[in-house]
Write an enzyme that holds these catalytic residues in place. Structure first.
Site, short mmCIF file in Angstrom:
data_model
loop_
_atom_site.label_atom_id
_atom_site.label_comp_id
_atom_site.label_asym_id
_atom_site.label_seq_id
_atom_site.Cartn_x
_atom_site.Cartn_y
_atom_site.Cartn_z
N ALA A 328 -7.13 -31.86 76.63
CA ALA A 328 -7.61 -31.58 75.29
C ALA A 328 -7.98 -30.11 75.15
O ALA A 328 -7.38 -29.25 75.81
CB ALA A 328 -8.76 -32.52 74.92
N SER A 329 -9.01 -29.81 74.39
CA SER A 329 -9.27 -28.41 74.03
C SER A 329 -9.77 -27.57 75.20
O SER A 329 -9.84 -26.35 75.11
CB SER A 329 -10.30 -28.36 72.91
OG SER A 329 -9.81 -29.11 71.83
N THR A 330 -10.15 -28.22 76.33
CA THR A 330 -10.60 -27.42 77.47
C THR A 330 -9.48 -26.52 77.96
O THR A 330 -9.72 -25.58 78.71
CB THR A 330 -11.05 -28.33 78.64
OG1 THR A 330 -9.97 -29.19 78.97
CG2 THR A 330 -12.26 -29.15 78.26
#
Lengths: 654, 373
Positions: A328-330
């Site tokens: 995801a956004s990590t």
């Protein structure tokens, strides 16, 4: 008439008899010589041979198992020790009346009918001087009760044998693993490796985790005891003793206090936390929730207990290394770095975010998490506020080939090389991978999803932490590892496991002074070279602001820390959603809810700790509000205890 | 001629021992052997004093029997041998019909108040009977008398081998055959007999020997083939003897016997214990003691006054040596295992009393001297 003849021939008769008697005497001498010759052959000519065989008859070599090496955490806290476990046996030969003794014993401790029946059964097929087990495990109270009235029970023995014990139970199981009884498969393997001889007396072997990985280090070297036995195998005395060499102790980089915090922070959730010291790759915390007690496996787990571990929360799965989640956004800082380094974006280039991204064919809208969009965003803002549209665009323009090439350098899609065998390499998608996996071409839409760490891409929390560690090291790569050092205890005096004193202190290891400390040599891999080293700082600064600026997604979680942290949140979609549908955690099944992810490091200017958190199927909110606080609690603890030890050091110096 | 004078001289010089019919050289050697035996039994029996005391009691009984028997003038045997022989044969038949079974063999006759082993009596009675039979006729014996004697020997031999007790039947057969040999059987006859015996062996193997006896012979031929089964005893015994070396491991130090690797260490296999602990030198000493006994026995036979006593004394002495040879031969692996004890050293029982009785007979022969006019 007869008489006269006999008298007449008397002399001849006597002569005949004398001759015959003399002949028989010669015969006797010959026979004696035959006997002497035969005894001479045995006692002189074949003396050596029979001497050897006589010794072989009476001397048996008994293998003696070495004590397994102990495992400490970074501060010297014992994580795995050898604890005496007590069993009760009876030597039938020394007991006058077995039934009476059994009755008397059962007035002091519980003896089940099954145990009694087994004992009677075994006693019929065992030699009478050999102890027969009645109860395989006594608790301390029972040991005490019997010890007090030992004099009433001649022939009743309490046997102590060392078994592995993990004092912190489920806190350490996913990292330490556990030992278990050597089974047929282990034996075959030991045989193939030529180690079977060394395990002759050993009962347990590392089955999982560090116990398995460092089996050779921990096991030690077998010893031998030469004993004299009679024809029934009864040991009469010890002739010589060549003690076993105990296994080497190992110290880990793991901090048991951080483990405790991790457990508490993840309580009631499914997820994983891993903390790495970026300066050398040492694992500081490593916890997967739910966990289980490795001690259950040491004595052989009952089928009932094992069944209980196979519930839908899957405690047996090591989520740190085997849990694969969409990053995801990590992943955005890494993609940002790739964009910068390939000149796809610059620090000043801006993108208008209307709340969605559309490919040129215009068929599908890729939505931002803000319906109304972020407006004009720079790379820094896109990281801080986790703007999806920016990264849809970045990924699309960068292209899948550049993305997978750069991400592979950060270790995605391959195992990290950590010192346990249980590790998944997860999936770093690429054209080739998709062709091999699905036999399909790579579509632009696939790339767009990759831009926000979704789609085919999965990572393990450890991979995420390791990638972050590489990032904060500005390209320097240290393989993650648990091992800090190996060392032999100075008191390598051996306790024969057969003769452990009942009152032996199980924590004696604490007193021992370690010697021959061999520090772990960190595996360094070739560093990642960027076209411009400033790009590292740009991205790290963006992560810093994610946590330190109120508009950043990690601000809430790290508000008011005593240290300067940086990080990035991520909220992973577990299932793909139809276009233009809203996500409402309360309306979908629990296992389809979003995963919360977070990566963090601190202190910002000289990072000492990198953390990756993954929490499955959170009910409310995303990575910032669920996983972020977990990372923070661990960091709080880390810096609190660091401060404490620094103060101590200063005081000590004064 | 000599005899007459000897008689006169003896009448003058009779010592106290001679007056009570004890042959002192024989007694001294026997007591030496018995004492040695007690030490070996103490070691072989796991240093069990009670065992040694029981053996002392038995030896005492044996000496008592010897003393009593020595008082009987040999003429009595000559008169009664045949009667006892017939009674003995009847008892052997009775044993086969209603005997008491012990250790897989039927050897005992239960008389109600005591158990009785007729084959033991026959060990004495057979040589007496054969000696009586042959001494009736002229010596060297004629072939027909020898054949008659041989048949007399074979009747009890076959009956006893049927029990089955191969060891005792062997001893009884040899006691009879010794008489025949000493009586001057012609060499031609001996040659023919040996031929017949070799022909008889296959018959013995096929019809007369029990399975366990055959097994013993097979094991004897190749003990290593079955090292944990029947060959075990022989192998362990050879290991015991061989590991003794020249000087032995020392008294009570024999590991083969002390750690119970040897079978029946205080009975049939006591020689192995002895050689393990005392080595080749010990064995030479022990064999010398046996040789002294044999020499004294043959001397008594040589000095005996008439054919009957000569034959009887010679036969008893040689049979005693057969015990020694068979026992040592079997435990050292040159003869098959047949249950024959090492005389006066092995622990136990009935056969020892019989042996002592035969020494009593020998002493009687040497001390009861008639004046021949």
């Amino acid at each position: 008439m007869v008489k006269r003849v006999s008298i007449k021939n008397h002399s001849a008769e006597a002569n005949l008899f004398a001759r015959r008697a003399f002949l028989t005497f010669v015969g006797v001498l010959v026979m004696l010589l035959i006997l002497i010759n035969n005894v001479y052959e045995l006692e002189v000519n074949s003396y050596e041979k029979y001497q050897t065989r006589s010794n072989k008859n009476r001397i048996k070599v008994l293998p003696v198992a070495p004590n397994r090496g102990l495992i400490y955490d970074r501060n010297g806290v014992l994580l795995a020790k050898n604890k005496p476990f007590y069993s009760l046996s009876i030597i039938p030969e020394q007991v006058k009346n077995i039934n009476e003794t059994l009755d008397k014993l059962s007035s002091i401790i519980d003896i089940s009918d099954e145990q009694r029946a087994n004992f009677v059964k075994n006693s019929k097929r065992t030699r009478r001087f050999k102890p027969i087990e009645l109860i395989s495990r006594l608790n301390d109270e029972e040991v005490a009760r019997i010890s007090v009235s030992q004099h009433l029970f001649p022939g009743v023995l309490i046997d102590a044998r060392l078994k592995r014990y993990y004092p912190f139970g489920d806190l350490t199981t996913h990292s330490l693993g556990y030992v278990g009884r050597i089974n047929r498969k282990d034996l075959i393997k030991l045989d193939q490796q030529g180690k079977a001889d060394d395990y002759k007396a050993t009962k347990d072997i590392g089955k999982l985790g560090l116990e398995r990985y460092y089996e050779d280090t921990l096991h030690g070297t077998i010893g031998h005891q030469e004993v004299e036995v009679n024809n029934q195998g009864r040991i009469l005395r010890t002739l010589s003793y060549n003690p076993p060499i105990p296994g080497t102790d190992i110290s880990l980089t793991l901090d048991i206090e951080l483990q405790m915090i991790a457990k508490r922070a993840l309580a009631g959730k499914r997820g994983a936390v891993v903390a790495i010291d970026p300066r050398d790759g040492g694992i500081l915390a490593f916890y997967s929730n739910p966990s289980y007690d490795g001690n259950l496996f040491v004595h052989g787990i009952s089928s009932k207990n094992y069944k209980a571990l196979q519930n839908r929360n899957r405690p047996l799965v090591n989520r740190v290394t085997k849990g694969t989640y969409p990053p995801a956004s990590t992943i955005k800082p890494f993609l940002g770095l790739a964009g910068l380094d390939n000149h796809t974006v610059t620090t000043s280039s801006k993108l208008w975010d209307p709340g969605f991204f559309m490919l040129k064919d215009g068929k599908r809208k890729y939505r931002d998490h803000l319906k109304w969009g972020h407006g004009w965003v720079t790379l820094e803002e896109a990281v801080m506020r986790s703007c999806n549209t920016y990264f849809y665009d970045l990924a699309y323009r960068l292209g899948i080939d550049k993305i997978s090439e750069t991400m592979a350098k950060f270790g995605f899609g391959e195992s990290t090389g950590i010192d346990i065998y249980e590790e998944s390499s997860a999936i770093l998608p690429s054209r080739g991978w998709k062709r091999a996996r699905y036999n399909q071409p790579w579509y632009h839409g696939d790339t767009v999803n990759i831009g926000i760490g979704q789609g085919f891409w999965t990572v393990t929390p450890l991979q995420l932490a390791q990638a972050t560690s590489i990032l904060v090291n500005k390209g320097n790569i240290f393989e993650p590892h648990f091992l800090a050092a190996t060392h032999e205890p100075i008191f390598s005096e051996v306790v024969n496991p057969e003769n452990i004193e009942l009152d032996s202190t199980e924590d004696a290891a604490f007193l021992s002074i370690e010697k021959n400390i061999v520090p772990y040599t960190v595996n360094e891999k070739p560093p990642i070279e960027l076209s411009n080293d400033n790009n590292w700082d740009i991205i790290l600064e963006a992560m810093h602001k994610t946590v330190s600026k109120p508009s950043g997604t990690g601000f809430g979680a790290f508000k008011g820390t005593s240290y300067d942290a940086a990080g990035k949140s991520g909220t992973g979609e577990v299932v793909g959603r139809a276009q233009d549908t809203d996500y409402d955690a309360t309306k979908i099944s629990e296992s389809n809810r979003d995963n919360a992810m977070f990566i963090a490091f601190a202190p910002f200017d000289a990072p000492e700790i990198v953390i990756a958190v993954a929490i499955e199927n959170v009910a409310v909110g995303g990575g910032g509000s669920n996983a972020g606080p977990v990372a923070r609690q661990i960091m709080d603890q880390y810096f609190a205890s660091r401060k404490l030890s620094q103060t101590n050091n200063v005081t000590a110096k004064d | 001629m000599n005899v007459r004078y000897a008689g006169k001289d003896e009448a003058k010089k009779k010592t106290l021992l001679e007056r009570i019919h004890i042959d002192w050289p024989l007694l001294v050697v026997l007591l030496t052997l018995m004492t040695l035996g007690l030490f070996v039994i103490y070691s072989a029996g796991g240093q069990d004093t009670a065992l040694v005391i029981r053996q002392i009691i038995r030896l005492g009984i044996g000496l008592g029997v010897m003393f009593v028997v020595a008082q009987i003038p040999p003429i009595v045997y000559q008169r009664w041998a045949v009667v006892v022989f017939i009674l003995g044969i009847l008892m052997l038949v009775a044993v086969l019909l209603f005997g008491h079974v012990g250790k897989g063999a039927q050897r005992w006759l239960d008389l109600g108040f005591m158990k009785f082993q007729p084959s033991e009596i026959m060990k004495l009675v057979v040589p007496m009977t054969i000696a009586w039979f042959i001494s009736q006729y002229e010596i060297p014996a004629k072939t027909k008398h020898i054949i008659g004697a041989f048949i007399l020997v074979m009747i009890p031999t076959l009956l006893i081998s049927k029990q089955p007790d191969l060891g005792t039947s062997l001893l009884i057969a040899s006691s009879g055959i010794f008489v025949i040999f000493l009586a001057g059987a012609s060499w031609r006859l001996i040659g023919i007999s040996l031929g017949l015996i070799s022909a008889f062996l296959p018959i013995l193997w096929t019809f007369l020997m029990k399975d366990y006896q055959k097994q013993r012979v097979l094991t004897f031929l190749n003990p290593e083939e079955d090292p944990l089964g029947t060959g075990y005893h022989i192998i362990q015994s050879k290991i015991a003897i061989g590991s003794g070396g020249l000087t032995g491991k020392g008294w009570l130090q024999g590991t083969q016997s002390q750690l119970e690797f040897l079978p029946e260490p205080h009975t049939d296999f006591i020689f192995s214990v002895f050689s393990e602990e005392f080595g080749l030198f010990g064995v030479l000493g022990l064999l010398f003691i046996y040789l002294l006994i044999v020499m004294r026995g043959l001397w008594i036979a040589y000095c005996a006054q008439d054919a009957f006593t000569k034959l009887l004394a010679g036969s008893l002495t040689l049979t005693f040596f057969v015990y020694v040879f068979v026992n040592i031969g079997m435990v050292s692996g040159i003869l098959p295992v047949v249950g024959v004890p090492l005389p006066l050293v092995s622990y136990g029982g009935t056969s020892m009393v019989t042996l002592m009785a035969s020494f009593g007979v020998l002493m009687g022969i040497s001390t009861h001297r008639r004046l021949i006019s």
